[in-house]
Design a protein around this motif. Structure first.
Motif, short mmCIF file in Angstrom:
data_model
loop_
_atom_site.label_atom_id
_atom_site.label_comp_id
_atom_site.label_asym_id
_atom_site.label_seq_id
_atom_site.Cartn_x
_atom_site.Cartn_y
_atom_site.Cartn_z
N GLN A 1 -13.42 9.84 -39.19
CA GLN A 1 -13.84 8.83 -38.21
C GLN A 1 -14.18 9.50 -36.88
O GLN A 1 -15.23 9.22 -36.28
N ASP A 2 -13.32 10.38 -36.42
CA ASP A 2 -13.59 11.09 -35.17
C ASP A 2 -14.83 11.97 -35.29
O ASP A 2 -15.64 12.07 -34.35
N ILE A 3 -14.99 12.62 -36.43
CA ILE A 3 -16.13 13.51 -36.64
C ILE A 3 -17.44 12.73 -36.59
O ILE A 3 -18.40 13.14 -35.92
N ARG A 4 -17.48 11.61 -37.29
CA ARG A 4 -18.71 10.81 -37.32
C ARG A 4 -19.04 10.22 -35.95
O ARG A 4 -20.20 10.22 -35.52
N VAL A 5 -18.03 9.72 -35.27
CA VAL A 5 -18.27 9.18 -33.93
C VAL A 5 -18.78 10.28 -33.01
O VAL A 5 -19.75 10.09 -32.25
N THR A 6 -18.16 11.44 -33.07
CA THR A 6 -18.58 12.58 -32.25
C THR A 6 -20.01 12.98 -32.57
O THR A 6 -20.83 13.21 -31.67
N GLU A 7 -20.31 13.07 -33.85
CA GLU A 7 -21.66 13.44 -34.29
C GLU A 7 -22.72 12.55 -33.66
O GLU A 7 -23.68 13.04 -33.04
N PHE A 8 -22.56 11.25 -33.81
CA PHE A 8 -23.63 10.34 -33.38
C PHE A 8 -23.67 10.18 -31.86
O PHE A 8 -24.74 9.93 -31.30
N ARG A 9 -22.55 10.34 -31.19
CA ARG A 9 -22.58 10.29 -29.73
C ARG A 9 -23.27 11.52 -29.16
O ARG A 9 -24.00 11.44 -28.16
N LEU A 10 -23.05 12.68 -29.77
CA LEU A 10 -23.73 13.89 -29.31
C LEU A 10 -25.23 13.81 -29.62
O LEU A 10 -26.07 14.22 -28.80
N LYS A 11 -25.57 13.29 -30.78
CA LYS A 11 -26.99 13.11 -31.10
C LYS A 11 -27.66 12.21 -30.07
O LYS A 11 -28.78 12.49 -29.61
N TRP A 12 -26.98 11.13 -29.73
CA TRP A 12 -27.53 10.20 -28.74
C TRP A 12 -27.66 10.87 -27.38
O TRP A 12 -28.63 10.65 -26.65
N ASN A 13 -26.70 11.70 -27.05
CA ASN A 13 -26.70 12.36 -25.74
C ASN A 13 -27.88 13.32 -25.59
O ASN A 13 -28.54 13.34 -24.54
N PHE A 14 -28.17 14.09 -26.64
CA PHE A 14 -29.19 15.14 -26.52
C PHE A 14 -30.57 14.71 -27.04
O PHE A 14 -31.59 15.24 -26.58
N LYS A 15 -30.61 13.81 -28.01
CA LYS A 15 -31.88 13.27 -28.54
C LYS A 15 -32.88 14.38 -28.90
O LYS A 15 -34.08 14.28 -28.66
N ARG A 16 -32.38 15.43 -29.50
CA ARG A 16 -33.26 16.54 -29.87
C ARG A 16 -34.13 16.15 -31.06
O ARG A 16 -33.63 15.63 -32.07
#
Length: 303
Positions: free
Chosen positions: A179-194
């Motif tokens: 749960q923590d991994i998935r939340v972290t993954e998508f929040r970082l993706k949203w943050n950088f939008k690479r």
């Protein structure tokens, strides 16, 4: 007399603080050295290159975001505190789209595309279908058992008996971590939008397309983070766990959907997740249950 009591109270508080600190701090295994080929790319300039500055205008298109990617970024974490989560974006940063580093990574992906074999493609596509989720909770869900089974993929070299049915405490720990991994993954993706590599390099022909930004790699993040978790439970098998995660990392590049720098960032973030989790007494408690479970049950299955 009163001053003596005050001093005693202060000393007791300091002692208690020391006990708590000792209980929840941990000297975890150092992060392995950077992969040799990524080290080469990481040595190149990550700054904008004026000859390719048009590339820096490209972001992952909002129209391609999946609903799941957005929803998963809104879920609460289990072990990771808000304070520690806020540190993660500052630990990593993708190179500029126009940078020499990104150009070299795109050329590397093109070389993989031109040399990949059917056997490699089959293996990478098999790995692409692996990955557990925290929100498959209904036993009637057709993916329920498979989802739990895949929690142990990184540790499958231990044996098929090391699974969710035989090790329920470990399973619960892994579900909370996922749960923590998935939340972290998508929040970082949203943050950088690479943007994905194929959105910068039209010659790339990815074997699949993903409806979320590129940085960081979710597959690589769960693979390395689970490798670190299993290493806490069975430290003597760390090398085999890391090798399993390395293969997951490679598969994302072979498919043409992740830059090497996405994967390297995931490897680093996974290590910090474990480090930060140790600040949470609930994680320490759940991890100790998993360690005890392994100690008590391994002799029942090992030959």
């Amino acid at each position: 007399m009163r001053s003596t009591n005050i001093i005693r109270t202060i000393l007791l508080n300091l002692l208690f603080a020391g006990i708590v600190s000792c209980s929840f701090s941990q000297n975890i295994h150092p992060l392995e050295p950077v992969n040799s080929y990524y080290k080469t790319y990481g040595s190149l300039s990550a700054l904008q290159n004026s000859s390719r500055v048009w590339m820096d205008t490209i972001k992952f298109p909002w129209s391609e975001y999946s609903q799941g990617a957005i929803t998963n970024s809104l879920v609460r974490t289990v072990y990771l505190s808000n304070e520690n989560e806020a540190k993660l974006p500052g630990l990593i940063h993708p190179p500029a789209n126009s940078s020499d580093q990104t150009r070299a990574e795109l050329d590397y992906l093109l070389s993989l595309q031109n040399s990949r074999t059917k056997e490699q493609i089959d293996r990478a596509q098999y790995i692409a279908n692996i990955g557990s989720w925290f929100n498959i909770l209904n036993p009637a869900d057709p993916d329920y058992n498979e989802n739990k089974k895949q929690l142990f993929y990184i540790a499958d070299t231990i044996g098929s008996w090391y699974n969710y049915q035989n090790f329920p405490a470990t399973t619960q720990l892994l579900l909370n971590c996922i749960q923590d991994i998935r939340v972290t993954e998508f929040r970082l993706k949203w943050n950088f939008k690479r943007p994905r590599p194929y959105q910068l390099e039209p010659k790339l022909q990815p074997l699949t397309q993903i409806k979320s930004p590129s940085f960081v790699s979710g597959h690589t993040l769960w693979a390395y983070t689970e490798a670190y978790i299993f290493s806490e439970i069975i430290p003597e098998k760390r090398e085999s766990f890391i090798q399993r995660a390395d293969e997951v990392r490679w598969s994302r590049e072979l498919l043409g959907i992740h830059y090497p720098s996405d994967n390297e960032a995931s490897r680093i973030v996974g290590w910090y997740l474990l480090k930060y989790w140790y600040n949470n007494p609930l994680f320490v408690k759940d991890l100790n249950k998993a360690k005890q479970e392994w100690a008590e049950k391994k002799s029942l299955y090992q030959k």
